[in-house]
Design an enzyme around this catalytic site. Structure first.
Site, PDB file in Angstrom:
ATOM      1  N   ASP A   1      18.000  40.116  57.428  1.00  0.00           N
ATOM      2  CA  ASP A   1      16.715  39.413  57.453  1.00  0.00           C
ATOM      3  C   ASP A   1      16.852  37.945  57.076  1.00  0.00           C
ATOM      4  O   ASP A   1      15.878  37.206  57.130  1.00  0.00           O
ATOM      5  CB  ASP A   1      15.712  40.116  56.523  1.00  0.00           C
ATOM      6  CG  ASP A   1      14.668  40.863  57.323  1.00  0.00           C
ATOM      7  OD1 ASP A   1      14.723  40.801  58.556  1.00  0.00           O
ATOM      8  OD2 ASP A   1      13.797  41.510  56.712  1.00  0.00           O
TER       9      ASP A   1
ATOM     10  N   ASP B   1       8.863  52.977  51.722  1.00  0.00           N
ATOM     11  CA  ASP B   1       9.555  54.254  51.852  1.00  0.00           C
ATOM     12  C   ASP B   1       8.687  55.417  51.380  1.00  0.00           C
ATOM     13  O   ASP B   1       8.494  56.406  52.099  1.00  0.00           O
ATOM     14  CB  ASP B   1      10.885  54.225  51.075  1.00  0.00           C
ATOM     15  CG  ASP B   1      10.772  53.532  49.726  1.00  0.00           C
ATOM     16  OD1 ASP B   1       9.673  53.095  49.359  1.00  0.00           O
ATOM     17  OD2 ASP B   1      11.784  53.422  49.014  1.00  0.00           O
TER      18      ASP B   1
HETATM   19  O1  UPG Z   1      12.186  41.099  53.651  1.00  0.00           O
HETATM   20  C1  UPG Z   1      13.014  41.935  53.280  1.00  0.00           C
HETATM   21  C2  UPG Z   1      13.109  42.390  51.954  1.00  0.00           C
HETATM   22  C3  UPG Z   1      14.080  43.326  51.629  1.00  0.00           C
HETATM   23  N1  UPG Z   1      14.924  43.795  52.578  1.00  0.00           N
HETATM   24  C4  UPG Z   1      15.997  44.746  52.213  1.00  0.00           C
HETATM   25  O2  UPG Z   1      15.449  45.878  51.601  1.00  0.00           O
HETATM   26  C5  UPG Z   1      16.427  46.491  50.785  1.00  0.00           C
HETATM   27  C6  UPG Z   1      15.787  47.016  49.530  1.00  0.00           C
HETATM   28  O3  UPG Z   1      15.430  45.950  48.714  1.00  0.00           O
HETATM   29  P1  UPG Z   1      15.928  45.864  47.217  1.00  0.00           P
HETATM   30  O4  UPG Z   1      15.418  44.610  46.646  1.00  0.00           O
HETATM   31  O5  UPG Z   1      17.352  46.157  47.154  1.00  0.00           O
HETATM   32  O6  UPG Z   1      15.069  47.019  46.625  1.00  0.00           O
HETATM   33  P2  UPG Z   1      15.457  48.201  45.661  1.00  0.00           P
HETATM   34  O7  UPG Z   1      14.335  48.326  44.739  1.00  0.00           O
HETATM   35  O8  UPG Z   1      16.776  48.066  45.062  1.00  0.00           O
HETATM   36  O9  UPG Z   1      15.446  49.356  46.739  1.00  0.00           O
HETATM   37  C7  UPG Z   1      14.783  50.586  46.643  1.00  0.00           C
HETATM   38  O10 UPG Z   1      13.375  50.484  46.734  1.00  0.00           O
HETATM   39  C8  UPG Z   1      12.858  49.940  47.957  1.00  0.00           C
HETATM   40  C9  UPG Z   1      11.351  50.076  47.908  1.00  0.00           C
HETATM   41  O11 UPG Z   1      10.849  49.235  46.968  1.00  0.00           O
HETATM   42  C10 UPG Z   1      13.388  50.707  49.149  1.00  0.00           C
HETATM   43  O12 UPG Z   1      12.985  50.044  50.311  1.00  0.00           O
HETATM   44  C11 UPG Z   1      14.881  50.767  49.096  1.00  0.00           C
HETATM   45  O13 UPG Z   1      15.374  51.518  50.169  1.00  0.00           O
HETATM   46  C12 UPG Z   1      15.319  51.392  47.807  1.00  0.00           C
HETATM   47  O14 UPG Z   1      16.723  51.401  47.733  1.00  0.00           O
HETATM   48  C13 UPG Z   1      17.501  45.429  50.511  1.00  0.00           C
HETATM   49  O15 UPG Z   1      18.686  45.815  51.125  1.00  0.00           O
HETATM   50  C14 UPG Z   1      16.924  44.177  51.148  1.00  0.00           C
HETATM   51  O16 UPG Z   1      17.910  43.402  51.704  1.00  0.00           O
HETATM   52  C15 UPG Z   1      14.842  43.375  53.876  1.00  0.00           C
HETATM   53  O17 UPG Z   1      15.624  43.789  54.731  1.00  0.00           O
HETATM   54  N2  UPG Z   1      13.882  42.464  54.206  1.00  0.00           N
END
Ligand code: UPG
Length: 646
Positions: A95, A357
């Protein structure tokens, strides 16, 4: 002389804790309907034909906080799955549309030719090269000379690749030689910024191409880079938008029946709570570590015809060339593709919620689909959990805010899901959705009993009263059961005690801010945001992490709240001790307010790292002086006002 307190706040708090406790009751159910795992159902070679196609989605959004080398390690670990390569496709959604991430993926596509056969030959664990080379030393002679030689050779290759990628990341520029060598980079010619660019799509490895083989001549899994189109005038819907673009693009390229995503590991949630919800219709979708059937994500209702004959569905022939396929797939990731469609609503991951999710998983289960919990001994997914307190608090603010929004949304587990999923699962969802508002009860317990203790106001029944027993039972019962759960999930007593700390910090800061923001948004102030969890830490931060020191370092408003609560409890405890020394008998105080003394004492103990950060530490991870001053002043003021008013 002690006085009797007003019990209404206490009653509301108990009700609030009780509702969350009831919501967590599904974890008591003995779940796990599905116990099969590839290792138990025979070798994958035997079942090769019946294996469904699998598309694995890896997302990234910022090369600074999600470094390309880390991203490609995840990609390489998925590419090295013990799975028929012609049935496996890995998609990286970027992204940030960063040419650095593309460059790293290009390097990974070359390194994979050596890494995959090495993993298969020596049954390597873990299969993320970064994790493997950190945790494994060269095999001793038991592995034979060839294994040592291969290990050293592949490690050298990995380190060289790592060097090239890290140098490019540090300089913020791709080596000219690489740029000229690969036509994929030309797609950045029209690139303006991460928020304004065309779709960039490249099939780096096509498993259907007979030339795409590893050094042993075996086929490689498909590997695709995608940066969906971004324009400032089109809202991109964060990760949900990225996932929906991936769902469409992958349906064109490989059409794997299932999807999974990598990252994350939560001990009690995955090991205990999901195990329990499995008995009530299946665990929640938490965005990572899950496999889906493609049609569940595309909004299909479950019915009797939903059963798939995997062998029949396996036939994914293709007439076009790779270039034609890329051109066609690109249109599916354009900004305008979703206009006037059901994407983000009835199809794909849902938009408008920071936990896309969970809300998507709930709607899938409401359409009659069941999920299954599988927790094999060899973990299917290992991930990166935040290692500093600020990262944890930001992540939990997003999660609890999103879950609270779901409770108040049209898909609320409290009413929309009623009759569509089992009552147990409904309660299970409500338990997470109530995380944020539950902060009020925790805040009440962190403030009022201690202030009342300072003033000699008794809130709980006395030790001699029969009503003391239910309170004592609930408090001890809760803590003993949470300790048992933690140990059952392979935790330690010290780990559990630290978990209690984080439990308190999350509830009194992340959840408080999440509740406030959700209410403000409901009233029309503020937009949905997605604060990406930082996946890197400075060297000195990592050093402190290794020494198990809590990281503060910033003057965040969440830290001001935490510090104020910690100072308030310290002042109250000091006040009580002073009282005992001056004139009161401790025995009498203990007889009338035992639970308040216990609560205040435990809060001071739990907050010990905060006092260290506020008052004793000198390193860069300490609490900034401004936070110490603000929190001490506010805590003193609150104590003074309370003493004055009562
Ligand atoms: O505009 C965006 C914002 C985030 N992401 C991706 O979304 C993923 C999840 O984001 P992250 O900040 O890592 O969130 P986490 O809280 O660590 O992730 C958990 O919680 C999220 C919901 O809040 C779920 O979407 C994820 O799958 C889950 O692993 C990452 O790989 C980001 O790169 C995108 O692709 N585009």
């Amino acid at each position: 002389m002690e006085r009797k307190g007003d019990g209404s706040g206490l009653g509301c708090s108990e009700l609030s804790f009780g509702s969350v406790f009831t919501g967590s009751s599904p974890k008591l159910s003995d779940g796990t309907r599905f116990t099969g795992s590839p290792s138990r159902t025979g070798s994958l070679k035997d079942t090769r034909n019946s294996c469904p196609r699998v598309d694995v989605f890896v997302c990234t959004a910022d090369p600074t906080i999600e470094p390309p080398i880390m991203v490609i390690s995840t990609v390489l670990s998925a590419m090295a799955y013990d799975y028929p390569p012609e049935k496996l496709a890995i998609y990286l959604s970027d992204d940030a549309g960063s040419d650095l991430t593309f460059y790293a993926l290009l390097e990974a596509s070359i390194f994979a030719r050596q890494w995959i056969p090495f993993c298969k030959k020596f049954n390597v664990q873990p299969r993320s090269p970064a994790a493997y080379f950190v945790s494994t030393s060269p095999p001793d002679d038991g592995g034979g000379q060839s294994q040592t030689r291969d290990f050293l050779a592949i490690k050298k290759l990995y380190r060289e690749m790592e060097d090239r990628i890290e140098t490019a990341t540090m300089l913020g520029r791709i080596p000219e030689e690489a740029r000229l060598k690969h036509e994929g980079f030309s797609q950045w010619d029209s690139y303006s910024s991460k928020r304004d660019h065309d779709t960039i799509l490249k099939i780096l490895i096509d498993s259907k191409d007979p030339c795409s083989t590893d050094i042993d001549g075996s086929a490689l899994p498909t590997l695709v880079y995608l940066a969906r189109e971004k324009r400032p005038q089109h809202f991109h819907n964060f990760k949900a938008g990225a996932m929906n673009a991936l769902i469409r693009v992958s349906s064109k390229i490989s059409n794997g029946a299932n999807h999974s995503q990598s990252r994350l590991f939560l001990r009690v949630i995955t090991n205990v709570e999901f195990h329990g919800t499995d008995g009530c219709g299946g665990p929640l979708y938490i965005g990572t570590g899950c496999f889906h059937r493609r049609d569940t994500l595309c909004g299909r209702e479950f019915n009797q015809d939903s059963k798939i004959d995997w062998k029949k569905h396996d036939d994914h022939r293709r007439q076009q060339s790779v270039h034609e396929l890329e051109a066609e797939a690109k249109t599916l990731a354009s900004c305008t593709f979703e206009q006037n469609t059901q994407w983000g609503n009835e199809m794909g991951l849902k938009y408008g919620c920071p936990v896309e999710d969970v809300i998507t998983g709930l709607s899938i289960q409401c359409k009659g689909w069941k999920s299954a919990y599988l927790n094999p001994e060899r973990k299917a997914f290992l991930g990166l959990a935040p290692s500093t307190l600020p990262q944890v608090l930001v992540q939990h603010k997003r999660w609890s805010e999103g879950d609270f929004q779901i409770l108040l949304s049209q898909y609320s587990p409290a009413w929309y899901a009623h009759g569509r999923i089992s009552l147990g699962l409904q309660l299970g969802y409500c338990c997470y959705c109530l995380w944020a508002p539950n902060c009020l009860a925790t805040l009440y317990y962190s403030i009022i009993p201690s202030l009342c203790l300072l003033k000699g106001i008794s809130l709980f029944p006395q030790v001699s009263s029969p009503w003391f027993l239910p309170f004592a039972y609930v408090i001890f019962g809760k803590y003993i059961s949470s300790l048992v759960e933690f140990i059952r999930a392979d935790g330690t007593v010290l780990g559990w005690w630290n978990e209690q700390r984080i439990w308190l910090y999350k509830r009194t800061s992340s959840y408080l801010f999440a509740t406030t923001d959700t209410i403000l948004k409901k009233l029309g102030f503020g937009d949905t945001a997605f604060a990406i969890t930082d996946k890197v830490a400075d060297e000195d931060v990592s050093e402190r992490y290794e020494k198990e020191m809590m990281e503060f370092g910033s003057a965040s408003p969440m830290f001001v709240v935490l510090s104020t609560l910690a100072m308030l409890n310290l002042f109250c405890l000091v006040g009580v001790v002073k009282k005992v020394i001056m004139n009161e008998s401790f025995a009498r105080l203990y007889q009338t307010m035992p639970l308040q003394i216990l609560l205040c004492g435990v809060l001071v103990l739990v907050n010990f790292p905060l006092y260290q950060g506020l008052l004793l530490r000198k390193d860069r991870g300490r609490m900034p002086t401004s936070v110490t001053l603000k929190s001490s002043a506010v805590a003193l003021l609150v104590c003074a006002i309370f003493s004055f008013l009562h």
